[in-house]
Design an enzyme around this catalytic site. Structure first.
Site, PDB file in Angstrom:
ATOM      1  N   GLY A 156     140.630  51.307  28.211  1.00 50.42           N
ATOM      2  CA  GLY A 156     140.704  52.194  27.041  1.00 50.42           C
ATOM      3  C   GLY A 156     139.590  51.824  26.073  1.00 50.42           C
ATOM      4  N   ARG A 157     139.805  52.132  24.795  1.00 47.51           N
ATOM      5  CA  ARG A 157     138.747  51.888  23.797  1.00 47.51           C
ATOM      6  C   ARG A 157     138.315  50.431  23.768  1.00 47.51           C
ATOM      7  NH1 ARG A 157     142.797  54.570  21.293  1.00 47.51           N
ATOM      8  NH2 ARG A 157     142.408  56.645  20.447  1.00 47.51           N
ATOM      9  N   ILE A 158     139.314  49.519  23.704  1.00 42.40           N
ATOM     10  CA  ILE A 158     138.958  48.096  23.552  1.00 42.40           C
ATOM     11  C   ILE A 158     138.380  47.556  24.862  1.00 42.40           C
ATOM     12  CG2 ILE A 158     139.816  45.786  22.967  1.00 42.40           C
ATOM     13  CD1 ILE A 158     141.938  47.187  21.176  1.00 42.40           C
ATOM     14  N   ARG A 178     143.798  53.595  34.719  1.00 47.56           N
ATOM     15  CA  ARG A 178     144.374  54.842  35.225  1.00 47.56           C
ATOM     16  C   ARG A 178     143.313  55.898  35.545  1.00 47.56           C
ATOM     17  NH1 ARG A 178     148.547  56.489  30.877  1.00 47.56           N
ATOM     18  NH2 ARG A 178     147.024  55.390  29.616  1.00 47.56           N
ATOM     19  N   THR A 182     133.049  56.788  32.982  1.00 49.25           N
ATOM     20  CA  THR A 182     131.603  56.888  33.179  1.00 49.25           C
ATOM     21  C   THR A 182     130.933  55.703  32.495  1.00 49.25           C
ATOM     22  OG1 THR A 182     131.911  59.254  33.044  1.00 49.25           O
ATOM     23  CG2 THR A 182     129.631  58.465  32.898  1.00 49.25           C
ATOM     24  N   THR A 235     143.987  39.395  24.788  1.00 51.42           N
ATOM     25  CA  THR A 235     144.023  39.794  23.367  1.00 51.42           C
ATOM     26  C   THR A 235     144.901  41.041  23.222  1.00 51.42           C
ATOM     27  OG1 THR A 235     142.016  41.097  23.716  1.00 51.42           O
ATOM     28  CG2 THR A 235     141.725  38.899  22.771  1.00 51.42           C
ATOM     29  N   ARG A 237     148.819  42.032  24.467  1.00 49.14           N
ATOM     30  CA  ARG A 237     150.157  41.658  24.004  1.00 49.14           C
ATOM     31  C   ARG A 237     150.652  40.533  24.893  1.00 49.14           C
ATOM     32  NH1 ARG A 237     149.121  43.736  19.977  1.00 49.14           N
ATOM     33  NH2 ARG A 237     150.169  45.409  18.839  1.00 49.14           N
ATOM     34  N   GLU A 266     155.873  35.387  19.843  1.00 50.91           N
ATOM     35  CA  GLU A 266     155.124  35.012  18.636  1.00 50.91           C
ATOM     36  C   GLU A 266     156.060  34.809  17.460  1.00 50.91           C
ATOM     37  OE1 GLU A 266     151.911  37.774  17.951  1.00 50.91           O
ATOM     38  OE2 GLU A 266     151.244  37.589  20.018  1.00 50.91           O
ATOM     39  N   HIS A 284     146.865  35.295  17.085  1.00 49.48           N
ATOM     40  CA  HIS A 284     146.817  36.767  17.028  1.00 49.48           C
ATOM     41  C   HIS A 284     145.817  37.260  15.967  1.00 49.48           C
ATOM     42  CE1 HIS A 284     149.283  40.560  18.174  1.00 49.48           C
ATOM     43  NE2 HIS A 284     148.029  40.873  17.897  1.00 49.48           N
ATOM     44  N   GLY A 286     143.087  39.228  16.717  1.00 51.61           N
ATOM     45  CA  GLY A 286     142.262  40.320  17.246  1.00 51.61           C
ATOM     46  C   GLY A 286     141.630  41.211  16.181  1.00 51.61           C
TER      47      GLY A 286
END
Ligand code: DGY
Length: 324
Positions: A156-158, A178, A182, A235, A237, A266, A284, A286
């Site tokens: 995904g984005r991260i 999933r 590109t 980073t 969960r 946590e 934690h 991030g």
């Protein structure tokens, strides 16, 4: 006219607090101590809107006590702490904070990757404690980073931001996700199955949300598939990794090391992990840059304003929140 009531579960950066519209009535002064379950319940009962954090567990039974709550803006991109379906059934919008924390979190994944492989913390401890015996050709040798294979679970984005940073280290990137992604110009990201990724990666970085499908995604079998020279970076969960299995893998040399920012319980971290030199442990962090935390707060306020003004929240995560 009644002023909308806002509950903020934790102290936020000053500029976020200053940006709260004057017409809102703050239910209490935000404090840096997590609320107890009963405080959370009491405040949510009186709130029209709430900003909560990833450590506030908002489940169906808590939501059942709410009467006027219209929107919960989660101060995080992950929202596994909230029963979003139960919220939707009660007509409560849940929003998150995507995009703004992508770079900060990707940077931190790299910080962990470099720290654990190049033994940064162990080396710094030598210097600080005055136990450094001086330069040596054989001591404090780590693992080479440049040129090694970076595996990303969850593109995904991260995940993609972590992958983009690999260009500077001449690292081939493989990923399991999933969808096919590109590659950006100059890169050739290759998609793999999870088991191929586990076998081929020198560094495996996790970037999936926590869901029932990803809980303990990395357990004893997956760790045993990884190279004994490889490193695991988390980073995302804590519960995505079976922490007991990871501890055993680190103790027995099944993998070479780990860089962890998140944990199963946590803020509790297994005593066994604390005792190991081949793991770097962060609390934690991030999204923990001032710039990012301010942007996260402003996004929460934007989502709240949208809902209170009768518009769709730009970062709504729970479909159409309809009264059931
Ligand atoms: C998130 O937003 O999900 C991060 O874990 C916060 O640091």
């Amino acid at each position: 006219m009644n002023r909308p009531t806002l509950y903020i579960t934790r102290l936020l950066p000053q500029s976020v607090l200053e940006a709260i519209p004057q017409q809102y009535r703050l239910l209490s002064t935000p404090s840096d101590t997590p609320p107890t379950a009963s405080e959370l319940q009491k405040e949510l009962l009186e709130a029209d809107a709430a900003i909560c954090t990833l450590s506030d567990r908002i489940d169906a039974s808590l939501l059942a006590h709410t009467t006027r709550l219209k929107v919960i803006a989660n101060y995080a991109v992950g929202y596994n702490n909230i029963d979003v379906t139960a919220a939707a059934q009660r007509g409560i919008v849940v929003s998150n904070t995507p995009d703004v924390l992508t770079d900060a979190t990707a940077d931190l994944a790299w910080a962990l990757l470099l720290a654990v492989s190049r033994r940064i913390v162990e080396g710094e401890t030598w210097v600080r404690t005055g136990t450094w015996p001086g330069w040596s050709p054989t001591r404090m040798l780590g693992a080479q980073v440049s040129g090694k294979t970076l595996g990303i679970v969850g593109m995904g984005r991260i995940g993609q931001a972590v992958a983009r940073r690999a260009v500077g280290f001449d690292m081939p990137v493989i990923y399991a996700g999933r969808h096919s992604i590109t590659s950006p110009p100059g890169a050739a990201w290759a998609r793999r199955s999870l088991s191929e990724l586990l076998m081929e990666s020198d560094f495996l970085s996790l970037h999936v949300p926590l869901t029932e499908a990803t809980r303990h995604l990395i357990g004893p079998r997956e760790l045993a598939t990884m190279k004994p020279t490889s490193f695991l970076i988390n980073t995302a969960r804590g519960p995505v990794v079976d922490e007991a299995a990871l501890l055993s893998a680190l103790q027995t040399g099944t993998i070479a090391g780990a860089g962890l920012d998140v944990y199963e319980q946590e803020p509790i971290v297994s005593a066994g992990l604390l005792a190991l030199p081949n793991v770097v442990l962060l609390p934690h962090l991030g999204s923990a840059t001032l710039e990012t935390r301010v942007r996260m707060g402003l996004i929460c306020l934007k989502n709240i304003a949208a809902v209170l003004e009768g518009r769709r929240a730009p970062n709504q995560v729970n479909g159409s929140a309809m009264k059931g």
